[in-house]
Design a protein around this motif. Structure first.
Motif, PDB file in Angstrom:
ATOM      1  N   SER A 259      -9.681  -1.349   9.323  1.00 25.71           N
ATOM      2  CA  SER A 259      -9.825  -2.038   8.490  1.00 25.71           C
ATOM      3  C   SER A 259     -10.751  -3.089   8.779  1.00 25.71           C
ATOM      4  O   SER A 259     -10.976  -3.334   9.655  1.00 25.71           O
ATOM      5  CB  SER A 259      -8.236  -2.506   7.991  1.00 25.71           C
ATOM      6  OG  SER A 259      -7.560  -3.217   8.293  1.00 25.71           O
ATOM      7  N   TRP A 260     -11.092  -3.845   7.766  1.00 23.77           N
ATOM      8  CA  TRP A 260     -11.834  -5.547   7.398  1.00 23.77           C
ATOM      9  C   TRP A 260     -10.580  -6.764   7.516  1.00 23.77           C
ATOM     10  O   TRP A 260      -8.765  -5.665   7.220  1.00 23.77           O
ATOM     11  CB  TRP A 260     -12.223  -5.663   6.480  1.00 23.77           C
ATOM     12  CG  TRP A 260     -14.098  -5.441   6.697  1.00 23.77           C
ATOM     13  CD1 TRP A 260     -14.385  -5.517   7.229  1.00 23.77           C
ATOM     14  CD2 TRP A 260     -14.379  -3.419   5.267  1.00 23.77           C
ATOM     15  NE1 TRP A 260     -15.968  -4.626   6.695  1.00 23.77           N
ATOM     16  CE2 TRP A 260     -15.458  -3.544   5.928  1.00 23.77           C
ATOM     17  CE3 TRP A 260     -13.586  -3.494   4.506  1.00 23.77           C
ATOM     18  CZ2 TRP A 260     -16.626  -3.003   5.491  1.00 23.77           C
ATOM     19  CZ3 TRP A 260     -14.372  -1.980   3.921  1.00 23.77           C
ATOM     20  CH2 TRP A 260     -15.919  -2.222   4.270  1.00 23.77           C
TER      21      TRP A 260
ATOM     22  N   PHE B 241      -7.754   5.944   8.579  1.00 25.52           N
ATOM     23  CA  PHE B 241      -7.171   6.129   9.461  1.00 25.52           C
ATOM     24  C   PHE B 241      -8.482   7.735   9.848  1.00 25.52           C
ATOM     25  O   PHE B 241      -8.527   8.655   9.297  1.00 25.52           O
ATOM     26  CB  PHE B 241      -5.846   7.210   8.708  1.00 25.52           C
ATOM     27  CG  PHE B 241      -4.831   6.209   8.857  1.00 25.52           C
ATOM     28  CD1 PHE B 241      -4.481   5.531   7.933  1.00 25.52           C
ATOM     29  CD2 PHE B 241      -3.883   6.249   9.813  1.00 25.52           C
ATOM     30  CE1 PHE B 241      -3.395   4.484   8.128  1.00 25.52           C
ATOM     31  CE2 PHE B 241      -2.528   5.253  10.378  1.00 25.52           C
ATOM     32  CZ  PHE B 241      -2.778   4.766   9.127  1.00 25.52           C
TER      33      PHE B 241
ATOM     34  N   GLN C 180      -6.570  -5.430   2.699  1.00 17.47           N
ATOM     35  CA  GLN C 180      -7.782  -4.288   2.814  1.00 17.47           C
ATOM     36  C   GLN C 180      -6.546  -3.290   3.165  1.00 17.47           C
ATOM     37  O   GLN C 180      -5.866  -3.165   4.124  1.00 17.47           O
ATOM     38  CB  GLN C 180      -8.171  -4.407   4.229  1.00 17.47           C
ATOM     39  CG  GLN C 180      -9.461  -5.835   3.318  1.00 17.47           C
ATOM     40  CD  GLN C 180     -10.348  -5.432   2.898  1.00 17.47           C
ATOM     41  OE1 GLN C 180     -10.570  -4.565   2.692  1.00 17.47           O
ATOM     42  NE2 GLN C 180     -10.581  -6.150   1.668  1.00 17.47           N
ATOM     43  N   PRO C 181      -7.367  -1.799   3.033  1.00 21.39           N
ATOM     44  CA  PRO C 181      -6.228  -1.079   3.548  1.00 21.39           C
ATOM     45  C   PRO C 181      -6.600  -0.193   4.555  1.00 21.39           C
ATOM     46  O   PRO C 181      -7.817  -0.620   5.359  1.00 21.39           O
ATOM     47  CB  PRO C 181      -6.395   0.048   2.242  1.00 21.39           C
ATOM     48  CG  PRO C 181      -8.200   0.370   2.021  1.00 21.39           C
ATOM     49  CD  PRO C 181      -7.388  -1.388   1.767  1.00 21.39           C
ATOM     50  N   GLN C 182      -6.161   0.142   5.398  1.00 18.82           N
ATOM     51  CA  GLN C 182      -6.247   1.130   6.961  1.00 18.82           C
ATOM     52  C   GLN C 182      -6.383   2.048   6.438  1.00 18.82           C
ATOM     53  O   GLN C 182      -6.419   2.699   5.588  1.00 18.82           O
ATOM     54  CB  GLN C 182      -5.058   0.959   7.451  1.00 18.82           C
ATOM     55  CG  GLN C 182      -4.368   0.271   7.943  1.00 18.82           C
ATOM     56  CD  GLN C 182      -3.216   0.281   8.910  1.00 18.82           C
ATOM     57  OE1 GLN C 182      -2.209   0.380   8.201  1.00 18.82           O
ATOM     58  NE2 GLN C 182      -3.059  -0.049   9.616  1.00 18.82           N
TER      59      GLN C 182
ATOM     60  N   ARG D 257       0.757  -5.566   4.214  1.00 13.03           N
ATOM     61  CA  ARG D 257       0.103  -6.216   5.070  1.00 13.03           C
ATOM     62  C   ARG D 257       0.831  -7.749   4.717  1.00 13.03           C
ATOM     63  O   ARG D 257       0.733  -7.866   3.862  1.00 13.03           O
ATOM     64  CB  ARG D 257      -1.394  -6.018   4.608  1.00 13.03           C
ATOM     65  CG  ARG D 257      -2.333  -6.280   5.721  1.00 13.03           C
ATOM     66  CD  ARG D 257      -3.930  -5.599   5.895  1.00 13.03           C
ATOM     67  NE  ARG D 257      -4.136  -6.475   7.213  1.00 13.03           N
ATOM     68  CZ  ARG D 257      -5.597  -5.681   7.262  1.00 13.03           C
ATOM     69  NH1 ARG D 257      -5.344  -4.908   6.954  1.00 13.03           N
ATOM     70  NH2 ARG D 257      -5.806  -6.154   8.277  1.00 13.03           N
TER      71      ARG D 257
ATOM     72  N   PHE E 153      -5.819  -0.344  14.847  1.00  6.43           N
ATOM     73  CA  PHE E 153      -4.619  -0.495  15.353  1.00  6.43           C
ATOM     74  C   PHE E 153      -4.511   1.653  16.250  1.00  6.43           C
ATOM     75  O   PHE E 153      -5.393   2.271  15.714  1.00  6.43           O
ATOM     76  CB  PHE E 153      -3.972   0.331  14.085  1.00  6.43           C
ATOM     77  CG  PHE E 153      -4.093  -1.170  12.861  1.00  6.43           C
ATOM     78  CD1 PHE E 153      -4.681  -1.316  12.581  1.00  6.43           C
ATOM     79  CD2 PHE E 153      -3.077  -1.845  13.185  1.00  6.43           C
ATOM     80  CE1 PHE E 153      -5.508  -1.788  11.300  1.00  6.43           C
ATOM     81  CE2 PHE E 153      -3.126  -3.602  12.268  1.00  6.43           C
ATOM     82  CZ  PHE E 153      -4.390  -2.725  11.303  1.00  6.43           C
TER      83      PHE E 153
ATOM     84  N   TYR F 113       0.309   5.617   0.789  1.00 10.61           N
ATOM     85  CA  TYR F 113      -0.340   6.550   1.850  1.00 10.61           C
ATOM     86  C   TYR F 113       0.223   8.245   1.368  1.00 10.61           C
ATOM     87  O   TYR F 113       1.495   7.398   1.309  1.00 10.61           O
ATOM     88  CB  TYR F 113      -0.728   6.089   3.093  1.00 10.61           C
ATOM     89  CG  TYR F 113      -1.619   4.659   3.554  1.00 10.61           C
ATOM     90  CD1 TYR F 113      -0.598   3.366   3.087  1.00 10.61           C
ATOM     91  CD2 TYR F 113      -2.712   4.989   3.608  1.00 10.61           C
ATOM     92  CE1 TYR F 113      -1.272   2.638   3.855  1.00 10.61           C
ATOM     93  CE2 TYR F 113      -3.391   3.624   4.938  1.00 10.61           C
ATOM     94  CZ  TYR F 113      -2.436   2.847   4.098  1.00 10.61           C
ATOM     95  OH  TYR F 113      -2.911   1.468   4.533  1.00 10.61           O
TER      96      TYR F 113
ATOM     97  N   PHE G 161       0.431  -0.998   0.003  1.00 12.51           N
ATOM     98  CA  PHE G 161       0.457   0.007   0.295  1.00 12.51           C
ATOM     99  C   PHE G 161       1.064   1.221   0.030  1.00 12.51           C
ATOM    100  O   PHE G 161       2.447   1.529   0.651  1.00 12.51           O
ATOM    101  CB  PHE G 161      -0.956   0.177   1.524  1.00 12.51           C
ATOM    102  CG  PHE G 161      -1.809  -0.721   1.234  1.00 12.51           C
ATOM    103  CD1 PHE G 161      -1.454  -2.162   2.173  1.00 12.51           C
ATOM    104  CD2 PHE G 161      -3.310  -1.189   1.291  1.00 12.51           C
ATOM    105  CE1 PHE G 161      -2.208  -3.354   2.248  1.00 12.51           C
ATOM    106  CE2 PHE G 161      -3.605  -2.576   1.088  1.00 12.51           C
ATOM    107  CZ  PHE G 161      -2.787  -3.494   1.874  1.00 12.51           C
TER     108      PHE G 161
END
Lengths: 118, 114
Positions: free
Chosen positions: B95-96, B105, B101-103, A95, B33, A37, A35
């Motif tokens: 997240s899921w 925030f 799955q992205p987080q 992840r 988180f 961000y 990912f």
């Protein structure tokens, strides 16, 4: 060894030019997610783009694309046609499965600060 | 849809006081988180939960820090007693389950300990 390495603490790019932000990762898992961000100066963390380890195509989202080289364990973010609003901190994250319990863990890099010059 | 909601947005308090930060995750997310961000140390993972159960708290700096998730829609991070070096921005993310799955925030809590 660092799980996620971003070797560029800071970068400059001219407006309208393309820029590549580097990210390398370390994992023994076959299945993982990568990912990127964005964190502008206002502070919020914004999810940009995702790449799965089994995806054969590089991910793209508008002006963002991910240059995924699995053998090299790199997942570089490419921003095309940079805009002033792209000036921000950019974080790479991975992840993967935790070693036990069926859970997952997420690891972030230290970030790259991108400044777009008019 | 409502995103991750953190409160308060800003907190200024004196050293030694108890501080409680709150987080409401996105409905249905089963991972939560807590992160801390400073200029010196960057973004640090403090603790995370799956289905309200703490999975890894190895990032919690010391016993002064504690986190709870009494139900799927609420979590707290508590610092007691607080110290000036705890000053930071604290983020909650949810997240899921899934490696794709992205987080998501929250906007963070900016904490200043005087």
């Amino acid at each position: 060894a660092q799980k996620i390495t971003q070797t560029q603490p800071g970068m400059f790019v001219q407006e309208k030019e393309a820029v590549t932000l580097d990210c390398t990762y370390d994992t023994s898992d076959q299945s993982y997610g990568l990912f990127w961000y964005k964190q502008p100066s206002s502070g919020e963390m914004i999810f940009l783009i995702y790449q799965g380890s089994y995806d054969e195509q590089n991910a793209t989202e508008g002006r963002y694309s991910l240059n995924f080289q699995k053998a090299r364990k790199s997942a570089n973010l490419v921003i095309s046609a940079s805009q002033l609003g792209d000036s921000a901190m950019y974080f790479c994250a991975m992840r993967e499965d935790l070693n036990s319990g069926g859970y997952q863990k997420v690891t972030f890099g230290t970030g790259t600060k991108l400044q777009v010059i008019p | 849809d409502a995103g991750v909601i953190q409160s308060p947005r800003h907190e200024v308090t004196e050293m030694g006081q108890e501080v409680t930060l709150r987080c409401k995750p996105i409905s249905g997310h089963d991972y939560l988180f807590w992160y801390r961000q400073t200029m010196m140390r960057g973004l640090e993972l403090l603790i995370y939960f799956n289905n309200n159960v703490p999975i890894d708290d190895s990032g919690m700096p010391e016993d002064r820090f504690s986190a709870k998730m009494p139900n799927a829609s609420f979590s707290t991070l508590k610092i007691q007693p607080s110290e000036p070096r705890d000053s930071a921005v604290y983020f909650c993310a949810s997240s899921w389950t899934g490696k794709a799955q992205p987080q998501h925030f929250g906007d963070g809590t900016r904490l200043s300990i005087l």
